[in-house]
Design a protein around this motif. Sequence first.
Motif, PDB file in Angstrom:
ATOM      1  N   ARG A   1       0.820  -1.210   0.000  1.00 33.09           N
ATOM      2  CA  ARG A   1       0.000   0.000   0.000  1.00 33.09           C
ATOM      3  C   ARG A   1       0.858   1.266   0.000  1.00 33.09           C
ATOM      4  O   ARG A   1       0.335   2.363   0.068  1.00 33.09           O
ATOM      5  N   ARG A   2       2.181   1.102  -0.043  1.00 36.97           N
ATOM      6  CA  ARG A   2       3.066   2.274  -0.029  1.00 36.97           C
ATOM      7  C   ARG A   2       3.186   2.890  -1.422  1.00 36.97           C
ATOM      8  O   ARG A   2       3.152   4.100  -1.583  1.00 36.97           O
ATOM      9  N   LEU A   3       3.336   2.029  -2.417  1.00 41.48           N
ATOM     10  CA  LEU A   3       3.413   2.472  -3.802  1.00 41.48           C
ATOM     11  C   LEU A   3       2.792   1.357  -4.638  1.00 41.48           C
ATOM     12  O   LEU A   3       3.342   0.263  -4.734  1.00 41.48           O
ATOM     13  N   LEU A   4       1.616   1.607  -5.205  1.00 44.38           N
ATOM     14  CA  LEU A   4       0.840   0.558  -5.860  1.00 44.38           C
ATOM     15  C   LEU A   4       1.505   0.102  -7.152  1.00 44.38           C
ATOM     16  O   LEU A   4       2.014   0.912  -7.936  1.00 44.38           O
TER      17      LEU A   4
ATOM     18  N   PRO B   1       1.634  -1.674 -11.012  1.00 47.49           N
ATOM     19  CA  PRO B   1       0.754  -1.613 -12.180  1.00 47.49           C
ATOM     20  C   PRO B   1      -0.346  -2.664 -12.131  1.00 47.49           C
ATOM     21  O   PRO B   1      -1.486  -2.398 -12.533  1.00 47.49           O
ATOM     22  N   ALA B   2      -0.034  -3.856 -11.638  1.00 48.86           N
ATOM     23  CA  ALA B   2      -1.051  -4.907 -11.548  1.00 48.86           C
ATOM     24  C   ALA B   2      -2.155  -4.534 -10.573  1.00 48.86           C
ATOM     25  O   ALA B   2      -3.346  -4.776 -10.836  1.00 48.86           O
ATOM     26  N   GLN B   3      -1.776  -3.948  -9.437  1.00 50.18           N
ATOM     27  CA  GLN B   3      -2.783  -3.511  -8.473  1.00 50.18           C
ATOM     28  C   GLN B   3      -3.677  -2.432  -9.078  1.00 50.18           C
ATOM     29  O   GLN B   3      -4.909  -2.508  -9.007  1.00 50.18           O
ATOM     30  N   LEU B   4      -3.073  -1.438  -9.684  1.00 53.54           N
ATOM     31  CA  LEU B   4      -3.843  -0.340 -10.261  1.00 53.54           C
ATOM     32  C   LEU B   4      -4.783  -0.846 -11.351  1.00 53.54           C
ATOM     33  O   LEU B   4      -5.937  -0.403 -11.445  1.00 53.54           O
ATOM     34  N   ASN B   5      -4.311  -1.769 -12.151  1.00 55.65           N
ATOM     35  CA  ASN B   5      -5.167  -2.322 -13.196  1.00 55.65           C
ATOM     36  C   ASN B   5      -6.340  -3.087 -12.598  1.00 55.65           C
ATOM     37  O   ASN B   5      -7.477  -2.993 -13.085  1.00 55.65           O
ATOM     38  N   CYS B   6      -6.078  -3.833 -11.530  1.00 52.06           N
ATOM     39  CA  CYS B   6      -7.148  -4.569 -10.841  1.00 52.06           C
ATOM     40  C   CYS B   6      -8.228  -3.621 -10.332  1.00 52.06           C
ATOM     41  O   CYS B   6      -9.428  -3.840 -10.566  1.00 52.06           O
ATOM     42  N   TYR B   7      -7.807  -2.548  -9.659  1.00 54.18           N
ATOM     43  CA  TYR B   7      -8.768  -1.599  -9.102  1.00 54.18           C
ATOM     44  C   TYR B   7      -9.530  -0.882 -10.220  1.00 54.18           C
ATOM     45  O   TYR B   7     -10.741  -0.666 -10.122  1.00 54.18           O
TER      46      TYR B   7
ATOM     47  N   GLN C   1      -2.381   9.161  -4.399  1.00 51.92           N
ATOM     48  CA  GLN C   1      -2.208   9.926  -5.631  1.00 51.92           C
ATOM     49  C   GLN C   1      -2.315   9.023  -6.857  1.00 51.92           C
ATOM     50  O   GLN C   1      -2.974   9.362  -7.845  1.00 51.92           O
ATOM     51  N   GLN C   2      -1.670   7.870  -6.786  1.00 49.12           N
ATOM     52  CA  GLN C   2      -1.720   6.928  -7.890  1.00 49.12           C
ATOM     53  C   GLN C   2      -3.162   6.510  -8.186  1.00 49.12           C
ATOM     54  O   GLN C   2      -3.578   6.454  -9.352  1.00 49.12           O
ATOM     55  N   LEU C   3      -3.911   6.192  -7.134  1.00 51.12           N
ATOM     56  CA  LEU C   3      -5.277   5.718  -7.325  1.00 51.12           C
ATOM     57  C   LEU C   3      -6.156   6.812  -7.924  1.00 51.12           C
ATOM     58  O   LEU C   3      -6.948   6.549  -8.843  1.00 51.12           O
ATOM     59  N   VAL C   4      -6.046   8.030  -7.422  1.00 51.46           N
ATOM     60  CA  VAL C   4      -6.842   9.142  -7.938  1.00 51.46           C
ATOM     61  C   VAL C   4      -6.554   9.351  -9.423  1.00 51.46           C
ATOM     62  O   VAL C   4      -7.478   9.522 -10.242  1.00 51.46           O
ATOM     63  N   GLN C   5      -5.300   9.334  -9.800  1.00 51.36           N
ATOM     64  CA  GLN C   5      -4.934   9.496 -11.215  1.00 51.36           C
ATOM     65  C   GLN C   5      -5.464   8.344 -12.063  1.00 51.36           C
ATOM     66  O   GLN C   5      -5.943   8.544 -13.185  1.00 51.36           O
ATOM     67  N   CYS C   6      -5.389   7.140 -11.519  1.00 48.69           N
ATOM     68  CA  CYS C   6      -5.834   5.956 -12.248  1.00 48.69           C
ATOM     69  C   CYS C   6      -7.340   5.989 -12.515  1.00 48.69           C
ATOM     70  O   CYS C   6      -7.784   5.654 -13.625  1.00 48.69           O
ATOM     71  N   LEU C   7      -8.134   6.401 -11.512  1.00 50.36           N
ATOM     72  CA  LEU C   7      -9.585   6.345 -11.638  1.00 50.36           C
ATOM     73  C   LEU C   7     -10.206   7.617 -12.210  1.00 50.36           C
ATOM     74  O   LEU C   7     -11.422   7.659 -12.441  1.00 50.36           O
ATOM     75  N   ALA C   8      -9.389   8.623 -12.470  1.00 52.29           N
ATOM     76  CA  ALA C   8      -9.905   9.904 -12.947  1.00 52.29           C
ATOM     77  C   ALA C   8     -10.815   9.778 -14.166  1.00 52.29           C
ATOM     78  O   ALA C   8     -11.849  10.460 -14.248  1.00 52.29           O
TER      79      ALA C   8
END
Length: 388
Positions: A181-184, A186-192, A223-230
């Motif tokens: 959970r410190r730095l997601l 690419p696989a995690q971000l794609n899953c979400y 930050q990563q999640l917000v950018q990913c789901l924008a």
Amino acid sequence: MPISRVTIFQLDWGQLAPIWHPVVVMVQTTAGQRGWGEAGLAYGTGATGVVGVLKELAPRIIGRSAWESNAIWTDFYEHTFWAKNPGSIMYAAISALDTAIWDLKARSIHQPLYQLLGGKLRDQLPAYASHIEYGWGPFSRYVTAPRDFARLAQRTVDQGYSAIKVDPITQEREHSLVTNRRLLSPAQLNCYYQRVAAIRQAVGPDMRIIIDCHANLTRRSAQQLVQCLAPLGIDYYEELLPTIDPAQTVQLARETGANLAVGEHLTGPQTYLPLIKDVAMVQPDLGNCGGITAALKIAALAETNGVGLQLHVCGSPIATATALQFEAACSSFVIHEEHEINLKAANYQSGKCHYQPVNGQYQLPNHPGIGQELSPWAIRHARITVIE
């Protein structure tokens, strides 16, 4: 209207008992008038701790007039020592007693609680379907596949909801909580992304989607999640990271421009001060923020800073009924949380009245006080402590 007795109910929800254990209080006067309140620790760890604090706080209100709610709250804050530190267990106990006293006052004049809060501003309260990833039905089953997120989201549309909340990150795989959970990765971000994209595709562009991460991220991973789901048009993000360090949330809001919501873990009005100008939504829980007395101050902060209010509601029918009364009179109210726990039989059977949203809307109850109390079934199955 002297207070003569406090009764503590530790509810037993059978199969749900290992993870759901609400604590409810009933405050009575010498004339037999009653008021009900709930401590906002129905899940997680701390229920037995709040019972212990309630046993110590209850004698402080015996003999006091219920009309002196401000003086009682001030006594809790000034003279218990630990209320000047934002501890969840202390504030959950204060909240339960404070709410019960407000309920008692309203019942004594045969008026709904919202009348004591300035009068109602609305008769209907829009609600959102909260946490479909738990299965959104009578039995809990954590879903992980995008197709299941889409299926459950469509169920809420069919039920008339116009907004939905989901935690897409906590359960990465079946029975596997979020790992890094410190730095997601690419696989995690794609899953979400795939999970939330499936929801968006199922519900269309007009459904409001709220993302809750249960404070499981850091500022950089958030930050990563917000950018990913924008691209998916998220309405707002709840509890992306712990609010124990408010500066992190403020920095996240300023860096991303995302609509952030906080409050589930905050206790007391002062804890909102570092955040109030940078968040889009505050979410106090009447069961741990300090009760009605504190929530009125938090709502005033929200109103004067142009921030919306959406109470965190996750407990027994006592918590739901109290929230509806408060929200009806709150000028900064946005939407009501209809948590999936309300779909469970053990929950709705524990309330004497059965309130449910119709087409995603709650009709405001007009019974005296909060308009709710424990059912005989709940009382029979509860562990009871009486303090006189």
